[in-house]
Design an enzyme around this catalytic site. Structure first.
Site, PDB file in Angstrom:
ATOM      1  N   LYS A  74       0.814  -1.225   0.000  1.00  0.00           N
ATOM      2  CA  LYS A  74       0.000   0.000   0.000  1.00  0.00           C
ATOM      3  C   LYS A  74       0.845   1.272   0.000  1.00  0.00           C
ATOM      4  O   LYS A  74       0.447   2.280  -0.583  1.00  0.00           O
ATOM      5  CB  LYS A  74      -0.941   0.005   1.212  1.00  0.00           C
ATOM      6  CG  LYS A  74      -2.047  -1.045   1.123  1.00  0.00           C
ATOM      7  CD  LYS A  74      -3.009  -0.937   2.286  1.00  0.00           C
ATOM      8  CE  LYS A  74      -3.932  -2.141   2.326  1.00  0.00           C
ATOM      9  NZ  LYS A  74      -4.946  -2.041   3.382  1.00  0.00           N
ATOM     10  N   GLY A 138      -0.197   1.734  13.334  1.00  0.00           N
ATOM     11  CA  GLY A 138       0.445   1.385  12.068  1.00  0.00           C
ATOM     12  C   GLY A 138      -0.373   1.895  10.889  1.00  0.00           C
ATOM     13  O   GLY A 138      -1.252   2.744  11.029  1.00  0.00           O
TER      14      GLY A 138
HETATM   15  P1  ATR Z   1      -0.662  -2.548   9.676  1.00  0.00           P
HETATM   16  O1  ATR Z   1      -0.495  -2.152   8.256  1.00  0.00           O
HETATM   17  O2  ATR Z   1      -1.452  -3.806   9.897  1.00  0.00           O
HETATM   18  O3  ATR Z   1      -1.148  -1.433  10.536  1.00  0.00           O
HETATM   19  P2  ATR Z   1       1.917  -2.111  10.827  1.00  0.00           P
HETATM   20  O4  ATR Z   1       1.996  -0.759  10.191  1.00  0.00           O
HETATM   21  O5  ATR Z   1       3.119  -2.981  10.874  1.00  0.00           O
HETATM   22  O6  ATR Z   1       0.793  -2.986  10.148  1.00  0.00           O
HETATM   23  O7  ATR Z   1       1.367  -1.882  12.304  1.00  0.00           O
HETATM   24  C1  ATR Z   1       1.128  -2.951  13.180  1.00  0.00           C
HETATM   25  C2  ATR Z   1       0.488  -2.394  14.460  1.00  0.00           C
HETATM   26  O8  ATR Z   1       0.147  -3.501  15.315  1.00  0.00           O
HETATM   27  C3  ATR Z   1       1.405  -1.503  15.268  1.00  0.00           C
HETATM   28  O9  ATR Z   1       0.603  -0.553  15.947  1.00  0.00           O
HETATM   29  C4  ATR Z   1       2.039  -2.501  16.243  1.00  0.00           C
HETATM   30  O10 ATR Z   1       2.540  -1.924  17.423  1.00  0.00           O
HETATM   31  P3  ATR Z   1       4.022  -1.262  17.433  1.00  0.00           P
HETATM   32  O11 ATR Z   1       3.898   0.029  16.702  1.00  0.00           O
HETATM   33  O12 ATR Z   1       4.334  -1.094  18.862  1.00  0.00           O
HETATM   34  O13 ATR Z   1       4.907  -2.259  16.716  1.00  0.00           O
HETATM   35  C5  ATR Z   1       0.845  -3.357  16.548  1.00  0.00           C
HETATM   36  N1  ATR Z   1       1.146  -4.708  17.064  1.00  0.00           N
HETATM   37  C6  ATR Z   1       1.664  -5.749  16.376  1.00  0.00           C
HETATM   38  N2  ATR Z   1       1.760  -6.848  17.164  1.00  0.00           N
HETATM   39  C7  ATR Z   1       1.285  -6.473  18.388  1.00  0.00           C
HETATM   40  C8  ATR Z   1       1.115  -7.157  19.630  1.00  0.00           C
HETATM   41  N3  ATR Z   1       1.435  -8.437  19.766  1.00  0.00           N
HETATM   42  N4  ATR Z   1       0.582  -6.459  20.666  1.00  0.00           N
HETATM   43  C9  ATR Z   1       0.248  -5.157  20.530  1.00  0.00           C
HETATM   44  N5  ATR Z   1       0.387  -4.460  19.375  1.00  0.00           N
HETATM   45  C10 ATR Z   1       0.901  -5.104  18.326  1.00  0.00           C
END
Ligand code: ATR
Length: 283
Positions: A74, A138
């Site tokens: 994206k 994210g």
């Molecule tokens: P997306 O496009 O799905 O938003 P991304 O930009 O990689 O993917 O964002 C993933 C989001 O999920 C982030 O907010 C991430 O938190 P961090 O910014 O601290 O990395 C969050 N996330 C992923 N795994 C997580 C977990 N196990 N617990 C809490 N938050 C999680």
């Protein structure tokens, strides 16, 4: 339609991602096309990592008319297109490309509209004046904040594991309405709507949320969908929420908005949501 048109090649559409085999988009768009009598093809296209621009070039070379774009392309799409809608600009991501007759690419983002339509039309939840908590900071969350603000909630709180990312979102969207950032453990007080936009559900995990955020009237919405309630939905129910939802409706609504951008007609989403829910084996 003239006789000659009858034999014309159907307009070509598709979704690009990696992985892509799980995508429901071909099925959704085939149903939309059938409903609205549009002659189109729609295929799932696996694109190599780093090969997005090439992939789009090939698709255009084959006379393609439009693309959906999913993980992880994206942001590549955002950088590639010639023109961006306001929503795509705010999202810094493009999930829908319209290929204009002159070959130029228009980038749109329909994810946030999909979420808002699912909330308002399918779940009868009015956003106006509501106190909203969004989990995650994210790309998925960035894509929905502006469309949420279009419906005038009283306030949006963004909570994230990495608090600095929530703070940076609060800064970027502060011109649209009241927005603040928080760590999960510092959250307090009840919210009208909690949206899970973290990737935690994908791993079967749940952000560490304190008690007291949910009343029976709180809608707990997970942007992910699955056959079974997600860990976040189960948490919401255990905290006393009477209404919990996954993001299947959002998926179908964002597809409908893309279809409308390409074809100028608005398909009916209800029957499509119902059919996929049945196939998933849920209620
Ligand atoms: P997306 O496009 O799905 O938003 P991304 O930009 O990689 O993917 O964002 C993933 C989001 O999920 C982030 O907010 C991430 O938190 P961090 O910014 O601290 O990395 C969050 N996330 C992923 N795994 C997580 C977990 N196990 N617990 C809490 N938050 C999680």
């Amino acid at each position: 339609m003239g006789l000659l048109d009858f034999d014309a090649k159907p307009d070509g559409y598709g979704v690009m991602g990696n992985p892509i085999s799980h995508s429901r988009s071909p099925q959704i768009h085939a149903q939309f096309a059938q409903q609205t009598n549009q002659r189109i093809t729609y295929e799932a296209i696996l694109v190599d990592l780093g090969g997005f621009e090439n992939g789009v070039g090939n698709f255009q070379g084959n006379d393609g008319k439009g693309l959906n774009v999913t993980v992880p392309f994206k942001e590549d799409a955002f950088r590639l297109v010639d023109e961006l809608s306001l929503r795509a600009k705010r999202a810094e991501a493009v999930n829908t490309i319209k290929i204009n007759d002159d070959g130029s690419l228009l980038g749109e983002n329909t994810d946030g509209v999909g979420l808002v339509r699912d909330l308002s039309n399918n779940l009868n939840f009015s956003l106006k004046g509501k106190n909203i908590l969004v989990l995650g900071a994210g790309g998925a969350v960035r894509g929905v904040l502006a469309p949420l603000f279009e419906h005038q909630p009283s306030k949006i709180t963004v909570a994230n594991r990495t608090v600095s990312k929530a703070e940076s979102l609060a800064l970027s969207f502060g011109d649209l309405g009241e927005i603040s950032a928080s760590a999960f453990e510092h959250l307090s007080g009840a919210f009208d709507l909690i949206i899970n936009g973290t990737a935690a559900s994908l791993a079967g995990e749940l952000p560490p949320l304190p008690d007291g955020l949910v009343t029976s009237a709180t809608l707990c919405y997970d942007m992910m969908y699955a056959a079974k309630p997600t860990p976040f939905m189960e948490w919401g129910s255990a905290q006393g929420a009477e209404c919990v939802s996954d993001g299947l409706g959002m998926l179908v609504e964002q597809a409908a908005e893309s279809f409308k951008i390409w074809r100028g007609v608005e398909p009916e989403t209800g029957p499509v949501i119902k059919q996929i829910r049945t196939e998933l084996g849920g209620g």
